[in-house]
Structures are given as C-alpha cells and as structure tokens.
Design a protein around this motif. Structure first.
Motif, PDB file in Angstrom:
ATOM      1  N   GLY A   1       0.814  -1.208   0.000  1.00  0.00           N
ATOM      2  CA  GLY A   1       0.000   0.000   0.000  1.00  0.00           C
ATOM      3  C   GLY A   1       0.845   1.253   0.000  1.00  0.00           C
ATOM      4  N   PRO A   2       0.216   2.422   0.158  1.00  0.00           N
ATOM      5  CA  PRO A   2       0.961   3.677   0.253  1.00  0.00           C
ATOM      6  C   PRO A   2       1.913   3.626   1.441  1.00  0.00           C
ATOM      7  CG  PRO A   2      -1.385   4.079  -0.053  1.00  0.00           C
ATOM      8  CD  PRO A   2      -1.246   2.620   0.231  1.00  0.00           C
ATOM      9  N   PRO A   3       3.110   4.236   1.315  1.00  0.00           N
ATOM     10  CA  PRO A   3       4.109   4.139   2.389  1.00  0.00           C
ATOM     11  C   PRO A   3       3.585   4.530   3.765  1.00  0.00           C
ATOM     12  CG  PRO A   3       5.100   5.068   0.426  1.00  0.00           C
ATOM     13  CD  PRO A   3       3.645   4.951   0.136  1.00  0.00           C
ATOM     14  N   ALA A   4       2.904   5.677   3.859  1.00  0.00           N
ATOM     15  CA  ALA A   4       2.430   6.136   5.167  1.00  0.00           C
ATOM     16  C   ALA A   4       1.479   5.126   5.789  1.00  0.00           C
ATOM     17  CB  ALA A   4       1.749   7.497   5.026  1.00  0.00           C
ATOM     18  N   GLU A   5       0.622   4.545   4.973  1.00  0.00           N
ATOM     19  CA  GLU A   5      -0.358   3.579   5.477  1.00  0.00           C
ATOM     20  C   GLU A   5       0.315   2.285   5.929  1.00  0.00           C
ATOM     21  OE1 GLU A   5      -3.669   0.839   3.302  1.00  0.00           O
ATOM     22  OE2 GLU A   5      -3.862   3.025   3.001  1.00  0.00           O
ATOM     23  N   VAL A   6       1.267   1.781   5.126  1.00  0.00           N
ATOM     24  CA  VAL A   6       1.951   0.534   5.465  1.00  0.00           C
ATOM     25  C   VAL A   6       2.721   0.675   6.768  1.00  0.00           C
ATOM     26  CG1 VAL A   6       3.837  -1.002   4.794  1.00  0.00           C
ATOM     27  CG2 VAL A   6       2.097  -0.363   3.122  1.00  0.00           C
ATOM     28  N   PHE A   7       3.463   1.775   6.921  1.00  0.00           N
ATOM     29  CA  PHE A   7       4.294   1.922   8.112  1.00  0.00           C
ATOM     30  C   PHE A   7       3.477   2.273   9.350  1.00  0.00           C
ATOM     31  CE2 PHE A   7       7.605   2.890   4.785  1.00  0.00           C
ATOM     32  CZ  PHE A   7       8.249   1.677   4.929  1.00  0.00           C
ATOM     33  N   ALA A   8       2.362   2.970   9.161  1.00  0.00           N
ATOM     34  CA  ALA A   8       1.512   3.274  10.306  1.00  0.00           C
ATOM     35  C   ALA A   8       0.812   2.020  10.821  1.00  0.00           C
ATOM     36  CB  ALA A   8       0.475   4.324   9.916  1.00  0.00           C
ATOM     37  N   THR A   9       0.404   1.152   9.909  1.00  0.00           N
ATOM     38  CA  THR A   9      -0.350  -0.049  10.286  1.00  0.00           C
ATOM     39  C   THR A   9       0.556  -1.197  10.694  1.00  0.00           C
ATOM     40  OG1 THR A   9      -2.074   0.584   8.704  1.00  0.00           O
ATOM     41  CG2 THR A   9      -2.090  -1.700   9.503  1.00  0.00           C
ATOM     42  N   HIS A  10       1.687  -1.358   9.996  1.00  0.00           N
ATOM     43  CA  HIS A  10       2.510  -2.558  10.184  1.00  0.00           C
ATOM     44  C   HIS A  10       3.928  -2.255  10.673  1.00  0.00           C
ATOM     45  CE1 HIS A  10      -0.558  -4.841   7.971  1.00  0.00           C
ATOM     46  NE2 HIS A  10      -0.532  -3.905   7.045  1.00  0.00           N
ATOM     47  N   GLY A  11       4.259  -0.997  10.911  1.00  0.00           N
ATOM     48  CA  GLY A  11       5.641  -0.623  11.202  1.00  0.00           C
ATOM     49  C   GLY A  11       6.275  -1.412  12.327  1.00  0.00           C
ATOM     50  N   ALA A  12       5.588  -1.522  13.468  1.00  0.00           N
ATOM     51  CA  ALA A  12       6.165  -2.194  14.631  1.00  0.00           C
ATOM     52  C   ALA A  12       6.398  -3.682  14.356  1.00  0.00           C
ATOM     53  CB  ALA A  12       5.252  -2.025  15.842  1.00  0.00           C
ATOM     54  N   GLU A  13       5.430  -4.345  13.750  1.00  0.00           N
ATOM     55  CA  GLU A  13       5.587  -5.782  13.491  1.00  0.00           C
ATOM     56  C   GLU A  13       6.637  -6.032  12.413  1.00  0.00           C
ATOM     57  OE1 GLU A  13       2.207  -7.244  10.460  1.00  0.00           O
ATOM     58  OE2 GLU A  13       1.392  -6.206  12.220  1.00  0.00           O
ATOM     59  N   LEU A  14       6.746  -5.129  11.446  1.00  0.00           N
ATOM     60  CA  LEU A  14       7.771  -5.280  10.423  1.00  0.00           C
ATOM     61  C   LEU A  14       9.162  -5.135  11.032  1.00  0.00           C
ATOM     62  CD1 LEU A  14       6.229  -3.302   7.417  1.00  0.00           C
ATOM     63  CD2 LEU A  14       6.406  -5.780   7.692  1.00  0.00           C
TER      64      LEU A  14
END
Length: 500
Positions: free
Chosen positions: A220-233
């Motif tokens: 997805g869009p960078p901001a959305e991906v990192f906001a939703t999955h950042g910690a688990e990634l």
C-alpha cells in the motif's frame, strides 16, 4: 511503459530445499514506483532477477508465472534496466565510457546519439572521472555509479534497482537518488530494493513487503503501510523509518596498541596515512568513494605490500613475528592474528558449503572437532544461516553472503578484525546481531576496524572515527587526516576532522 504481473510466482534454486521466493501475487501498473522490502532472504533479489529475465530454466524450478506487459521477461529484456547488488557483475568494458556505450550499441541506438547519451548519464550520477577512466581502477561505490549510468542511458520502461546506494558515501548516495528521480518520467515503472528506507521514500508511491515464508505481507501507500505494520515489520527484521537502534559502545578504555601505520600508502590508490589501531576498540574508517578506504583495509590486513611508509605490528598482536610486517607473514600466521572481510564477499569463499566455509578457519587453527562444531553451530544460529548450512556460498543472496564472510572471520576470533562494509545487505535483525557480535569481540579485548558508509553502524558501535580523503577532489591524490578525538560521530559531508 511497462506493467508487471506475478501470479503465484515462486523460484527455487537448483540444489536447494527451500524456495527463495514463493506464492507472490502482485500487479504493478505502468508508471508506479514501488519500494520492495522484506527481511534478509525473503527473495527480493530473486524477484528482481526474475523480472529482468535472468533466471535460467536449468538453474532452478519456477512456480506460477511472471509477465512484463504480457510477455515472458526473457522476451521483454529491452524494456528493462537493472542494477544489481554487486556492480562488478555488470561492468564489461575496460573504460567507463565504453561500458555505458555498450548497452546502447547492443540496442541499436544511432551512432550520433550514443556518446551524448553516455555523457548525460555519467553526469547524472555524478561520475567523477573522464569517460576513458579504467573500470578496474574504480572503487566499489564508483562502480555502482557507473553501473547505474549504463542503465539510465538505456531509458528503460521498467527500472529495477537492488540497493543502488549501499556502498556510496552520503553525498554520493544523495546524488544517485537525485539521478534516479530525474530519470523517472510518467511512463517509467520503478521497483527499488533499498535499506535506507527514509531516504528512499521520496522516490516511491507504494511499498510492498515480501514475507520470507511466501507471499506478500503488506502492500500500500508508504504512510499507510508503516503506520499499520511498522512495529511488526521492525520486529520481523524489516527496515522501517525511525530512529536507529541504541548504541552498543564499550564502557572500558581502549587497550594496548596492535598496529601502527606511519606514512602508509599505495600510490595512486591511497596517499600516505598515519594511524594507530588498539585492542578493545572499534574504529570506523570514513570517507568518500575513491578515497582509498578499501585499499587501506587491505594494507592493514597484511594483504597488500605498502607502496610507501611502514606498518608495524606490536608483540601484543604479532607475538614472535613482531620483527616482520604483516604482509610478510605466512598465511596461517596472518589468519590467526588478523581477520579480513572484503568488500566483495565472494572473493574470500573457497569451499562448497556454508558449513565447510565456517569450519575451515578454526580447523586450520588446530581447534578440536568439538570446538569447530560448536563455533560453527553458534555462528550459523546467531547470523540466521542455519537453514543454509548445506548451500553453496556462491548461491547466497547479497546479504547472506555478507553475513557468511563476516562469520568466517569471526570463527577464528583473531585479535584484530578488519571489515569492509560489514553491514551491506542486512535486514534490521541481522544488522543488530552483527553489531552485538562485533561489540562482544571488542569488549573481550579484540580490535575492530570497519570501513563503512553506514551512519547508524558508526553511531551504534564506533568508539573512534577516522576520516580519509574528506576534502580531496575526486581526481586528486586523497588527503588523509590523523586520528581524531576518541568519540563516535555520524558520518557527514563536513570536511572538518571528526571529533566528539
């Protein structure tokens, strides 16, 4: 224009049980700019090789399909430009300009257009030499710029970049990112693999994260991906934007001197330099591409004969061999005292499996088979190479090969370890493990010297920094600064001496 579609795509290299990449369903439209992320070994480089049409049918097993504009990638190669992790693999000519012109000539570009396009491409990437510069005289970072110039000159519809700034100094990396941005028009599709995530985000409009076990983990869009999955990634080892990991510095003062360099040089690759290396200290060697950092590493490692000056090993390092310089030591003596990790990992592999590569050094050092087995098992586990123990070292990904090259040096626990770009190609998790291993070695009294452009690595580990060629013109003999204050700093483009 080039669109990409993968349906259930997977690839397993010949002789491997595990799939390099599997179950990837992905569509990338014309003109999209994608940042491809994933933990080390997730298959990023393999996926790019598939899109470039470089996976031969007899070199592995394919599942599913991959298409570029509806064509098999092997039939769409003229639409694709690719820059690999190792630029040496795609430089084919003796002179820089000829190397850029080579692809244009193969594509049948009119002769009158070739050299203006060569000059434009070299200028875009900030190549600092004339077109007649010998490709064999270039540093690793300069080779990366040249390889990128060769691809940009082709004006491909699909641009595939595998860590194009990994071995570049900060100024060079910024220049190359600018060149990539300038090369993209509305019709160019970009797929970029890059660990400098924050710096890469202005170039992309979409993030795709591969899952090591197969499939796509996030898209997805960078901001959305990192906001939703950042910690688990981040927990899974994927680099995400954010502050660097906490420092892992020594709490003890540096120990005894191991090496002393006086006017040490190798013209024209390295101007005379004065340097002291100590036990119990991590020293980071910084400087722009072409300043001679890799040459200095080879000299300190006893792998090149100095052209000027002297390199003296103290009895603390050399024992009874202190009367002779390291480059005159016999190979077994050198390997037990000074371990070297080259910029190109493949240059130091000599066996047929990962396990055998790790066992070679300790076995030659006279360790018992029980000790050898224990050392190998620990390194395989800590550096996440255990699933690759039976693999041929030359079939590893760039990041895996780098970990193996560091591990082979760690296996003999030499008193002094010299590393050239030790964190190249690492995901966040293996990067942290490398820092911990090197910090542990330093904290037990070993010396560590690292040539690096990795600012986070310097911040996390270095007790002292030493800058080489910081204010030298690219075509001039590099200038060398003496030891700075013993305080770690992040590399910058500031030509002043580094100090705390």
């Amino acid at each position: 224009m080039s669109a990409v579609e993968l349906r259930g795509f997977g690839w397993r290299h010949a002789g491997r049980r595990a799939w390099a990449v599997r179950d990837v369903d992905l569509r990338i439209e014309h003109g999209e700019r994608v940042l491809l992320l994933g933990a080390s070994g997730a298959g990023k480089s393999t996926l790019l090789a598939a899109l470039a049409g470089l996976l031969a049918e007899d070199s592995g097993e394919q599942a599913g399909s991959v298409e570029i504009d509806g064509l098999d990638p092997r039939k769409a190669r003229e639409r694709v430009g690719v820059v690999f992790q190792d630029p040496q693999t795609q430089l084919v000519m003796a002179r820089a300009g000829d190397d850029v012109a080579f692809g244009l000539e193969n594509r049948g570009v009119p002769a009158a257009e070739i050299w203006p396009r060569v000059a434009e491409a070299l200028d875009r990437v900030g190549f600092p030499y004339r077109p007649d510069r010998s490709t064999s005289a270039l540093s690793g970072g300069e080779q990366q710029r040249l390889a990128l110039a060769g691809v940009l000159a082709l004006r491909p519809g699909l641009l595939l970049l595998d860590e194009p700034t990994a071995n570049l100094d900060p100024a060079g990396a910024a220049l190359v990112r600018g060149a990539i941005g300038a090369a993209l028009d509305a019709d160019t599709t970009l797929i970029l693999v890059e660990h400098r995530v924050a710096e890469a985000l202005p170039l992309v409009d979409r993030v795709v994260v591969l899952e090591p076990g197969g499939g796509v983990r996030a898209d997805g869009p960078p901001a959305e991906v990192f906001a939703t999955h950042g910690a688990e990634l981040a927990a899974a080892g994927v680099w995400v934007p954010g502050p660097p990991p906490a420092p892992r510095r020594s709490t003890s003062p540096a120990g005894e001197v191991l090496l002393t360099a006086e006017r040490l040089g190798l013209p024209p690759r390295l101007a005379p330099a004065d340097l002291t290396v100590r036990a119990g200290e991590a020293l980071a060697v910084l400087g722009p591409n072409g300043a001679g950092k890799s040459t200095l590493a080879l000299l300190l490692g006893g792998l090149l004969k100095p052209g000027t000056g002297t390199l003296r090993a103290t009895p603390a390092l050399a024992g009874r061999y202190a009367d002779s310089p390291p480059h005159r030591w016999r190979a077994p003596v050198l390997a037990q005292r000074i371990g070297s990790v080259f910029q190109d990992p493949e240059h130091q592999f000599v066996t047929g499996t990962v396990r055998a590569e790790l066992a070679l050094g300790p076995r030659r050092a006279g360790r018992s088979e029980a000790e050898v087995s224990s050392t190998v098992d620990e390194l395989l586990s800590r550096l996440r190479l255990d699933q690759l123990a039976a693999a041929n070292p030359y079939t590893l990904s760039g990041g895996q090969a780098r970990r193996l090259s560091v591990a082979t040096a760690l296996a003999t626990a030499p008193r002094l370890l010299i590393l050239d770009e030790p964190t190249f190609g690492q995901d966040r998790r293996t990067w942290l493990e490398l820092v911990e291993l090197l910090a542990g070695l330093r904290d037990t009294g070993h010396g560590v010297v690292a040539v690096t452009h990795d600012a986070d690595f310097v911040t996390a580990l270095a007790d002292r920094t030493w800058r080489l060629g910081a204010d030298a013109a690219p075509t001039a003999a590099p200038t060398v600064r003496r030891d700075g204050d013993p305080a770690p700093t992040v590399p910058t483009d500031d030509p002043r001496p580094v100090s705390g």
